[in-house]
Write an enzyme that holds these catalytic residues in place. Structure first.
Site, PDB file in Angstrom:
ATOM      1  N   LYS A  74       0.829  -1.215   0.000  1.00 50.29           N
ATOM      2  CA  LYS A  74       0.000   0.000   0.000  1.00 50.29           C
ATOM      3  C   LYS A  74       0.858   1.257   0.000  1.00 50.29           C
ATOM      4  O   LYS A  74       0.481   2.268  -0.604  1.00 50.29           O
ATOM      5  CB  LYS A  74      -0.972  -0.015   1.183  1.00 50.29           C
ATOM      6  CG  LYS A  74      -0.333  -0.133   2.571  1.00 50.29           C
ATOM      7  CD  LYS A  74      -0.296   1.169   3.300  1.00 50.29           C
ATOM      8  CE  LYS A  74       0.234   0.995   4.701  1.00 50.29           C
ATOM      9  NZ  LYS A  74       0.458   2.279   5.385  1.00 50.29           N
ATOM     10  N   THR A  75       2.029   1.222   0.653  1.00 45.79           N
ATOM     11  CA  THR A  75       2.887   2.415   0.656  1.00 45.79           C
ATOM     12  C   THR A  75       3.403   2.705  -0.745  1.00 45.79           C
ATOM     13  O   THR A  75       3.472   3.869  -1.167  1.00 45.79           O
ATOM     14  CB  THR A  75       4.063   2.219   1.629  1.00 45.79           C
ATOM     15  OG1 THR A  75       3.559   1.930   2.932  1.00 45.79           O
ATOM     16  CG2 THR A  75       4.915   3.473   1.690  1.00 45.79           C
TER      17      THR A  75
ATOM     18  N   ASP B  28      -3.248   7.989   4.792  1.00 44.38           N
ATOM     19  CA  ASP B  28      -2.698   6.661   5.081  1.00 44.38           C
ATOM     20  C   ASP B  28      -3.327   6.109   6.360  1.00 44.38           C
ATOM     21  O   ASP B  28      -3.725   6.868   7.248  1.00 44.38           O
ATOM     22  CB  ASP B  28      -1.175   6.773   5.242  1.00 44.38           C
ATOM     23  CG  ASP B  28      -0.488   5.413   5.233  1.00 44.38           C
ATOM     24  OD1 ASP B  28      -1.121   4.420   4.830  1.00 44.38           O
ATOM     25  OD2 ASP B  28       0.690   5.356   5.626  1.00 44.38           O
ATOM     26  N   GLU B  29      -3.431   4.784   6.455  1.00 46.74           N
ATOM     27  CA  GLU B  29      -3.937   4.094   7.660  1.00 46.74           C
ATOM     28  C   GLU B  29      -5.292   4.651   8.098  1.00 46.74           C
ATOM     29  O   GLU B  29      -5.528   4.948   9.273  1.00 46.74           O
ATOM     30  CB  GLU B  29      -2.925   4.200   8.813  1.00 46.74           C
ATOM     31  CG  GLU B  29      -1.536   3.676   8.492  1.00 46.74           C
ATOM     32  CD  GLU B  29      -1.457   2.159   8.449  1.00 46.74           C
ATOM     33  OE1 GLU B  29      -2.506   1.495   8.480  1.00 46.74           O
ATOM     34  OE2 GLU B  29      -0.325   1.635   8.372  1.00 46.74           O
TER      35      GLU B  29
ATOM     36  N   GLN C  52      -7.177  -4.623   9.995  1.00 47.28           N
ATOM     37  CA  GLN C  52      -6.043  -4.291  10.859  1.00 47.28           C
ATOM     38  C   GLN C  52      -6.349  -3.093  11.765  1.00 47.28           C
ATOM     39  O   GLN C  52      -5.422  -2.425  12.226  1.00 47.28           O
ATOM     40  CB  GLN C  52      -4.796  -4.014  10.021  1.00 47.28           C
ATOM     41  CG  GLN C  52      -4.313  -5.212   9.227  1.00 47.28           C
ATOM     42  CD  GLN C  52      -2.994  -4.954   8.525  1.00 47.28           C
ATOM     43  OE1 GLN C  52      -1.931  -4.920   9.151  1.00 47.28           O
ATOM     44  NE2 GLN C  52      -3.041  -4.762   7.228  1.00 47.28           N
TER      45      GLN C  52
ATOM     46  N   ARG D 260       2.312 -11.029  10.397  1.00 45.95           N
ATOM     47  CA  ARG D 260       3.680 -10.512  10.555  1.00 45.95           C
ATOM     48  C   ARG D 260       4.705 -11.520  10.044  1.00 45.95           C
ATOM     49  O   ARG D 260       5.857 -11.181   9.797  1.00 45.95           O
ATOM     50  CB  ARG D 260       3.996 -10.225  12.033  1.00 45.95           C
ATOM     51  CG  ARG D 260       3.142  -9.177  12.753  1.00 45.95           C
ATOM     52  CD  ARG D 260       2.993  -7.897  11.984  1.00 45.95           C
ATOM     53  NE  ARG D 260       1.783  -7.947  11.167  1.00 45.95           N
ATOM     54  CZ  ARG D 260       1.534  -7.131  10.152  1.00 45.95           C
ATOM     55  NH1 ARG D 260       2.421  -6.230   9.794  1.00 45.95           N
ATOM     56  NH2 ARG D 260       0.416  -7.225   9.478  1.00 45.95           N
TER      57      ARG D 260
END
Length: 768
Positions: A47-48, A235-236, A266, A612
């Site tokens: 996504k970044t 973002d987020e 998340q 993770r």
């Protein structure tokens, strides 16, 4: 530079190089520039890369000048990374993005321009948490409130929560106000805000709340920013709270070119005020929004992704998405059942040593816990086997403030000459002994060449101290004499429980209504549990000294131990998810406080933990675990049952799946379920639950099983024959009470003035 946007290029322009490197959904999110865009980006889906490529695309294709783009992140680290990536796309000569930063940094910049509209000057000060607490304590004292009953930290937490929701003092209803000092919450909030303005100061919550107020009351200012920001990137987005959501909605109402990136699966920060509903309702807030799903994962194996995706489908409030990868193979997610927490640490240690022998770096290994107190078992084990480790997002167990306080009491008990330890706790919890009293104690100690504790007692018998301070010191020293005598016959674990109770330390934490207090209490319970493995206080303190002295070189490889919350955004080749039992994970406290919504957030936390892992993920659960000082027979987390069977390898869990395991351990007629907690002598009785546990691979214990992990010495103390349940007894500190329960030489007593306490029978006398 003019704020008028340059002319965009022709629609048939070739796809730029930075977009060609993206997959199809990422490229779609980059090239769809007009109108609202919701980029649902699963874990590890790049996504970044997509977000920064979109930002670079807006500038490179001349759709907007850099000053016309608002790009909001949650951390300074994320903002720096985006700046670097954009510069990589556009070249070193590209202009900076002036409105790229965190919510708070951007609002602080806005507020400097419009401070007078909320009664401030442009050179206002942003105060930190310590200054905020100091100011609140002054207000509490001035308004004749008892700070012990209504702590400043509790009020600070409430004010922060109100500001995160965009609420000013006048917006609070009676229910909100009732949350502090019997209905004085609104009054204290208003007084605090007035005082902040008189100081020309803001706290972090003010930065956004003041700007939101300005936008609401001064439409000309709002319209100016709406015209300025032709494009908005966030973002987020799943982590936004109410005030951030309202701020963004207002700014996006003009051009509606807002692109938000996030993953509802998340969203794990509700305790910070984050509202997952913000991302779930984006399409209602912005009708016609273009939704892009990033589902191709570049991090994990198919097995890990299959397990995580299957687990999260149990949540009802979510956008549907399924992670996949072009990678092949990989180990299944391993689910391992162990006997108790010490065995859990041993098993993880053995697996890490095996990975290291196979050539894996310790830097690629992480242990993820639900709560900070769980780290202690692993720290002790790694010290024993020589594995370097680091704690992320917190202190090592024995370095935490509450643990250091408890250890300081024990050090003074064991060694009255320990001046450093005595100085740490002479006024902890607060006893009204200030800096002047401490200085007099030091002066007398130097003058008489005596240890600080002994000098304090001698000073208390003189006329050099105020009567109140002298009485307080005398009372403290009498307690130390009593504890020192008790240490001769009492187990170290019982001793620390007694000390924490009689000093008022437990009461201090119980009255502290800050979010951290429960975790601090859990840590102290874990400390007492750890001490059960040692026969004497001296043995335990020697162990702690060795642990504290275990420094490592900065360049050495280390295993990372952290909470799942702290692990978000990180990745490791090998991940151990520990403590997956009901009550631990999902957290019983979270479910009790938040019901179904909290359960779904706990499940999202489990999803974050699994994702993770890049190569291997191992989940462990224990049949027995010490929680709040009590051994409990644990059942596996419901999240284990929700993992699709085709993606997991169960090494020692119950034959027939976790549902049978859970049903078995909830049987009321299973005699072993209560052995550890209530009646060790019944361990020879093997009911159906015990037989099935053996058949599933659990270690068979000796017939005379005592509490798991508990030393034989703790069973040596015999109860007094003259005390029975129902007897009235007297305790020097807690007064008169009725005995309600008895376990060995420990009594549970309902005191008339101090409620229920657990004390040793030798510290009470029968009355009546």
């Amino acid at each position: 530079m003019s704020d008028i946007a340059p002319s965009p290029p022709r629609d048939n322009a070739p796809v730029p190089a930075y977009a060609q490197m993206l997959n199809a959904p990422q490229r779609d999110a980059v090239l769809t520039t007009e109108g609202p865009v919701l980029m649902l980006a699963g874990a590890g889906t790049g996504k970044t890369a997509a977000l920064t490529a979109r930002l670079a695309h807006l500038v490179a294709t001349r759709r907007a000048y850099p000053s016309q783009i608002l790009c909001v992140t949650f951390t300074n680290k994320a903002a720096r990374e985006m700046r670097e990536r954009v510069a990589g796309h556009l070249g070193p000569s590209s202009e900076g993005i002036p409105w790229l930063g965190t919510f708070h940094s951007i609002c602080a910049k806005m507020l400097r321009r419009h401070a007078e509209l909320v009664g401030l000057q442009s050179n206002y000060t942003i105060i930190d948490t310590d200054d905020q607490l100091r100011l609140l304590k002054q207000l509490i004292s001035t308004n004749e409130l008892d700070e012990k009953r209504w702590p400043a930290r509790q009020l600070a937490g409430l004010i922060d929560r109100w500001k995160n929701r965009g609420l000013n003092p006048d917006d609070l209803d009676a229910t909100e106000s009732e949350a502090y000092a019997n209905g004085r919450g609104q009054e204290m909030y208003r007084l605090y805000q007035d005082r902040m303005k008189s100081l020309n100061a803001c706290d972090f919550g003010d930065l956004m709340l003041h700007i939101l107020n300005i936008f609401r009351k001064h439409t000309d200012v709002l319209q100016d920013y709406q015209r300025r920001y032709k494009y908005i990137l966030v973002d987020e987005y799943q982590d936004t709270n109410a005030v951030q959501y309202l701020w963004l909605r207002l700014l996006a109402q003009s051009h509606k070119n807002i692109c938000v990136v996030g993953d509802d699966d998340q969203s794990i920060y509700s305790w910070r005020g984050a509202e997952v509903a913000n991302i779930l309702r984006f399409e209602k807030d912005f009708p016609g929004a273009h939704v892009v799903r990033l589902e191709q994962n570049y991090r994990s194996t198919p097995q890990i992704l299959g397990a995580a995706s299957g687990l999260i489908r149990a949540n009802s409030e979510r956008h549907e998405k399924t992670l996949w990868t072009e990678a092949n193979g990989g180990d299944k997610v391993k689910v391992i059942g162990v006997w108790d927490a010490p065995e859990e640490a041993r098993r993880v240690g053995e697996d890490i040593e095996r990975l290291e022998a196979e050539g894996a770096s310790l830097d690629t290994v992480a242990i993820l816990v639900r709560a900070q107190y769980q780290t202690r078992e692993f720290e002790d084990r790694f010290i024993q086997i020589g594995v370097n480790y680091r704690i992320i997002g917190g202190f090592r167990f024995y370095e935490r403030a509450e643990i250091r306080d408890a250890l300081a009491y024990l050090r003074v008990i064991a060694q009255p000459q320990d001046d450093l330890a005595f100085e740490r706790i002479y006024n902890q919890p607060k006893r009204g002994l200030g800096a002047k009293t401490l200085e007099k104690m030091h002066q007398h100690a130097r003058r008489t060449n005596m240890p600080l504790a002994a000098a304090s007692l001698e000073l208390a018998d003189s006329d050099e101290l105020p009567k109140r301070a002298a009485n307080t010191i005398g009372d403290l020293m009498r307690h130390f004499l009593s504890w020192r005598e008790a240490a001769e016959t009492m187990t170290p674990s019982d001793l620390i429980r007694l000390v924490l109770d009689e000093t008022g330390y437990n009461d201090m934490l119980a009255n502290d209504r800050s979010p951290e207090s429960a975790g601090r209490a859990e840590n102290l319970s874990e400390l007492a549990r750890a001490m059960e493995e040692y026969e004497t206080l001296g043995d335990f303190l020697e162990h702690v000294s060795l642990v504290m002295d275990n420094d490592r070189g900065a360049d050495e490889e280390t295993v990372t131990i952290m909470t799942i919350h702290a692990a978000k955004g990180l990745e490791f080749d090998n991940v151990f998810c520990v403590g997956w039992e009901e009550g631990v994970f999902p957290s019983q406290r979270a479910i009790d406080e938040g019901g179904l919504a909290s359960l779904e957030e706990e499940r999202r936390l489990a999803y974050v933990a699994i994702t993770r892992a890049k190569r291997r993920c191992t989940i462990l659960h224990a049949a027995n675990r010490r929680i709040y000082g009590q051994w409990t027979s644990s059942i596996p987390s419901r999240f284990i049952e929700e993992l699709p069977e085709e993606f997991i390898d169960q090494e020692t869990t119950m034959t027939g799946g976790a549902s049978l395991w859970r049903a078995n351990w909830s049987e009321s007629d299973d005699p072993f379920a209560h052995v550890a907690r209530d009646r060790p002598e019944r361990a020879q009785t093997r009911g159906p639950g015990w037989k099935r546990a053996i058949s599933s691979g659990y270690e068979t214990k000796q017939a005379n099983v005592r509490e798991p992990g508990r030393s034989a010495a703790s069973f040596a103390a015999k109860p007094r024959s003259d005390i029975a349940i129902g007897a009235m007894v007297h305790h020097d500190k807690f007064g008169t009470g009725c005995v309600t329960d008895q376990e060995g030489n420990k009594l549970e007593i309902e005191f008339e003035e101090h409620g229920t306490k657990r004390v040793i029978d030798s510290f009470v006398k029968v009355v009546g």
